[in-house]
Design an enzyme around this catalytic site. Structure first.
Site, PDB file in Angstrom:
ATOM      1  N   LYS A 153     -11.442  -3.533  -2.024  1.00 27.39           N
ATOM      2  CA  LYS A 153     -12.537  -2.257  -1.789  1.00 27.39           C
ATOM      3  C   LYS A 153     -11.434  -1.081  -2.286  1.00 27.39           C
ATOM      4  O   LYS A 153     -11.874  -0.170  -3.436  1.00 27.39           O
ATOM      5  CB  LYS A 153     -12.924  -2.052  -0.285  1.00 27.39           C
ATOM      6  CG  LYS A 153     -13.514  -2.570   0.018  1.00 27.39           C
ATOM      7  CD  LYS A 153     -13.704  -2.191   1.558  1.00 27.39           C
ATOM      8  CE  LYS A 153     -13.964  -3.743   2.312  1.00 27.39           C
ATOM      9  NZ  LYS A 153     -12.427  -3.084   3.387  1.00 27.39           N
TER      10      LYS A 153
ATOM     11  N   LYS B 212      -5.362  -9.439  -6.154  1.00 30.12           N
ATOM     12  CA  LYS B 212      -6.694  -9.979  -4.657  1.00 30.12           C
ATOM     13  C   LYS B 212      -8.026  -8.869  -4.899  1.00 30.12           C
ATOM     14  O   LYS B 212      -7.581  -7.735  -5.478  1.00 30.12           O
ATOM     15  CB  LYS B 212      -6.202 -10.639  -3.348  1.00 30.12           C
ATOM     16  CG  LYS B 212      -6.308  -8.261  -2.724  1.00 30.12           C
ATOM     17  CD  LYS B 212      -6.260  -8.401  -0.894  1.00 30.12           C
ATOM     18  CE  LYS B 212      -6.056  -7.871  -0.162  1.00 30.12           C
ATOM     19  NZ  LYS B 212      -6.958  -7.489   1.027  1.00 30.12           N
TER      20      LYS B 212
ATOM     21  N   LYS C  93       0.512  -0.833  -0.303  1.00 33.55           N
ATOM     22  CA  LYS C  93      -0.116  -0.208  -0.064  1.00 33.55           C
ATOM     23  C   LYS C  93       0.413   1.678   0.092  1.00 33.55           C
ATOM     24  O   LYS C  93       0.554   2.114  -0.681  1.00 33.55           O
ATOM     25  CB  LYS C  93      -0.749  -0.084   1.184  1.00 33.55           C
ATOM     26  CG  LYS C  93      -1.922  -1.127   0.939  1.00 33.55           C
ATOM     27  CD  LYS C  93      -2.976  -0.750   1.951  1.00 33.55           C
ATOM     28  CE  LYS C  93      -4.363  -1.518   2.003  1.00 33.55           C
ATOM     29  NZ  LYS C  93      -5.246  -1.682   2.864  1.00 33.55           N
TER      30      LYS C  93
HETATM   31  N1  AQP Z   1      -9.937 -10.658  -1.786  1.00 44.26           N
HETATM   32  C1  AQP Z   1     -10.311 -11.100  -0.489  1.00 44.26           C
HETATM   33  N2  AQP Z   1     -10.495 -12.707  -0.719  1.00 44.26           N
HETATM   34  C2  AQP Z   1     -10.793 -13.323   0.427  1.00 44.26           C
HETATM   35  N3  AQP Z   1     -10.523 -12.467   1.977  1.00 44.26           N
HETATM   36  C3  AQP Z   1     -10.502 -11.207   1.841  1.00 44.26           C
HETATM   37  N4  AQP Z   1     -10.601 -10.683   2.771  1.00 44.26           N
HETATM   38  C4  AQP Z   1      -9.780  -8.792   1.924  1.00 44.26           C
HETATM   39  N5  AQP Z   1      -9.968  -8.948   0.924  1.00 44.26           N
HETATM   40  C5  AQP Z   1     -10.210 -10.277   0.781  1.00 44.26           C
HETATM   41  C6  AQP Z   1     -10.356 -10.259   3.733  1.00 44.26           C
HETATM   42  O1  AQP Z   1     -11.886  -9.122   4.533  1.00 44.26           O
HETATM   43  C7  AQP Z   1     -11.570  -9.341   5.970  1.00 44.26           C
HETATM   44  C8  AQP Z   1     -11.828  -8.218   5.546  1.00 44.26           C
HETATM   45  O2  AQP Z   1     -11.115  -6.824   5.494  1.00 44.26           O
HETATM   46  P1  AQP Z   1     -10.945  -5.365   5.967  1.00 44.26           P
HETATM   47  O3  AQP Z   1     -11.809  -4.866   5.032  1.00 44.26           O
HETATM   48  O4  AQP Z   1     -10.084  -5.699   7.337  1.00 44.26           O
HETATM   49  O5  AQP Z   1      -8.984  -5.128   5.051  1.00 44.26           O
HETATM   50  P2  AQP Z   1      -9.180  -5.779   3.398  1.00 44.26           P
HETATM   51  O6  AQP Z   1      -8.188  -7.370   3.784  1.00 44.26           O
HETATM   52  O7  AQP Z   1      -7.437  -4.220   3.314  1.00 44.26           O
HETATM   53  O8  AQP Z   1      -9.681  -5.583   2.340  1.00 44.26           O
HETATM   54  P3  AQP Z   1      -9.683  -4.767   1.578  1.00 44.26           P
HETATM   55  O9  AQP Z   1     -10.843  -5.086   0.589  1.00 44.26           O
HETATM   56  O10 AQP Z   1      -8.856  -5.354   0.340  1.00 44.26           O
HETATM   57  O11 AQP Z   1     -10.119  -3.582   2.376  1.00 44.26           O
HETATM   58  P4  AQP Z   1      -8.869  -2.032   1.487  1.00 44.26           P
HETATM   59  O12 AQP Z   1      -9.352  -2.189   0.332  1.00 44.26           O
HETATM   60  O13 AQP Z   1     -10.406  -1.566   2.636  1.00 44.26           O
HETATM   61  O14 AQP Z   1      -7.726  -2.491   2.107  1.00 44.26           O
HETATM   62  C9  AQP Z   1     -10.290  -9.714   6.266  1.00 44.26           C
HETATM   63  O15 AQP Z   1      -9.729 -10.873   7.137  1.00 44.26           O
HETATM   64  C10 AQP Z   1      -9.518 -10.061   4.675  1.00 44.26           C
HETATM   65  O16 AQP Z   1      -8.782 -11.149   4.789  1.00 44.26           O
END
Ligand code: AQP
Length: 336
Positions: A202, A199, A116
């Site tokens: 969001k 992956k 990031k």
């Molecule tokens: N692509 C994915 N496949 C499987 N698991 C996923 N998780 C996120 N993306 C995938 C799981 O969702 C949970 C919550 O995630 P988060 O919102 O706390 O943070 P993150 O992992 O950083 O998810 P994002 O969607 O990528 O959010 P942003 O873009 O805001 O950083 C976690 O348990 C994660 O493993």
């Protein structure tokens, strides 16, 4: 005698108007299935989301929408403890203690931080992004959690948490339970439909590859129909050579319950168009009641507030006890 239930803790960021399929299949689906057999604590980690500098009004809306989505996806506030991270002050307090036990090099090795911060550049990267995994460690350790259901992308953060807990316990005496990551094989990582080697996330710039739980059926249909595949015609699970098709097979299988092998047989000799239409139908029908229930829950914010108040009280009772024990172990003088 009733056996003591194992403790579970997990959190999710309110960083978008809707969760996506990766969040659900990688994490929240497990949260739901674990709530009956475990003493489960689940939170919306609004403090973590401050690392992306959200607009205040949007943050409030997204946090409540996150709670509504978690309820719509099947969390039962009578069965698990559902709360907002910032409602329990001990999270920040333990995080500081943990920051003082984490090596700079150790924190620098976290791949999520590296990815990031590389994307946004050093000048636009906040210190909170660097200490993010340590706040996550505090979240987990405060509840003496045995298991942490997360997607594969969070495994390294749970490993750091284990290291910190072990370090603390060996220096100051047994204080924290050493948690284990709980990662399902199927659905542990869902990939972006437009770039099936990254992956689903969001914060992806182009949202064409992200299936949002709250999107209208037509939007999901369009996204699945335009998912990137390959030049062959065979519906076969092969992550290395057919990443797009494998990702769609995982999504179908995780939502429909059909095995990957059965799906390969069902679509043998059919084109990718038929397969994509079937994936879209499964996704749309699965998400329809989730979207409707979320919308319905959001019409009654006072009901959500009551759930959150009870959740915060239950969470704080456990978290405050752990914090007091930690402060005592490290030699802070109690207020009396
Ligand atoms: N692509 C994915 N496949 C499987 N698991 C996923 N998780 C996120 N993306 C995938 C799981 O969702 C949970 C919550 O995630 P988060 O919102 O706390 O943070 P993150 O992992 O950083 O998810 P994002 O969607 O990528 O959010 P942003 O873009 O805001 O950083 C976690 O348990 C994660 O493993």
């Amino acid at each position: 005698m009733t056996p003591i239930r194992k403790r579970v803790l997990s959190g999710i960021q309110p960083t978008a108007g809707s969760f996506h399929l990766g969040n659900y299949l990688g994490a929240v689906k497990n949260w739901v299935s674990m709530q009956d057999e475990h003493d489960a604590f689940y939170c919306v980690v609004d403090l973590h989301s401050l690392t992306v500098d959200p607009d205040p009004a949007e943050l409030r809306t997204r946090t409540l929408s996150s709670i509504a989505q978690l309820l719509a996806l099947g969390l039962d506030p009578e069965t698990c403890t559902l709360f907002i991270q910032s409602h329990v002050a001990a999270h920040n307090q333990l995080a500081w203690v943990m920051e003082c036990m984490t090596g700079f090099g150790e924190a620098s090795r976290m791949t999520q931080f590296k990815d990031k911060s590389q994307k946004s550049g050093a000048d636009r990267t906040v210190v909170g992004l660097f200490t993010y995994p340590i706040l996550m460690a505090a979240d987990i350790l405060l509840y003496q959690s045995n298991y942490v259901p997360v997607g594969e992308d969070q495994r390294q953060h749970v490993e750091l948490t284990r290291d910190l807990a072990q370090r603390f316990n060996s220096k100051y005496g047994q204080t924290f339970v050493i948690p284990e990551p709980f990662i399902m094989k199927a659905g542990a990582k869902i990939y972006d439909l437009q770039d099936p080697t990254s992956k689903m996330s969001k914060s992806t710039a182009s949202l064409g590859g992200v299936i949002d739980l709250l999107d209208a059926p037509e939007i999901n249909l369009k996204k699945i129909k335009s998912a990137v595949t390959d030049t062959e015609r065979e519906v076969k699970f092969d992550e290395k050579n057919k990443a797009g098709i494998s990702n769609l097979l995982t999504i179908h299988s995780s939502l429909s319950g059909s095995s990957i092998a059965d799906l390969e047989n069902e679509f043998a000799g059919k084109g990718y168009g038929d397969f994509k239409a079937a994936v879209a139908e499964v996704v749309i029908e699965y998400l329809r009641p989730v979207r409707e229930r979320t919308q319905q829950l959001l019409t009654d914010p006072s009901h959500l507030q009551r759930i959150l108040k009870t959740g915060a009280e239950k969470a704080a009772a456990v978290a405050d006890a752990t914090l007091a024990k930690t402060y005592e172990s490290i030699g802070l003088v109690p207020r009396g």
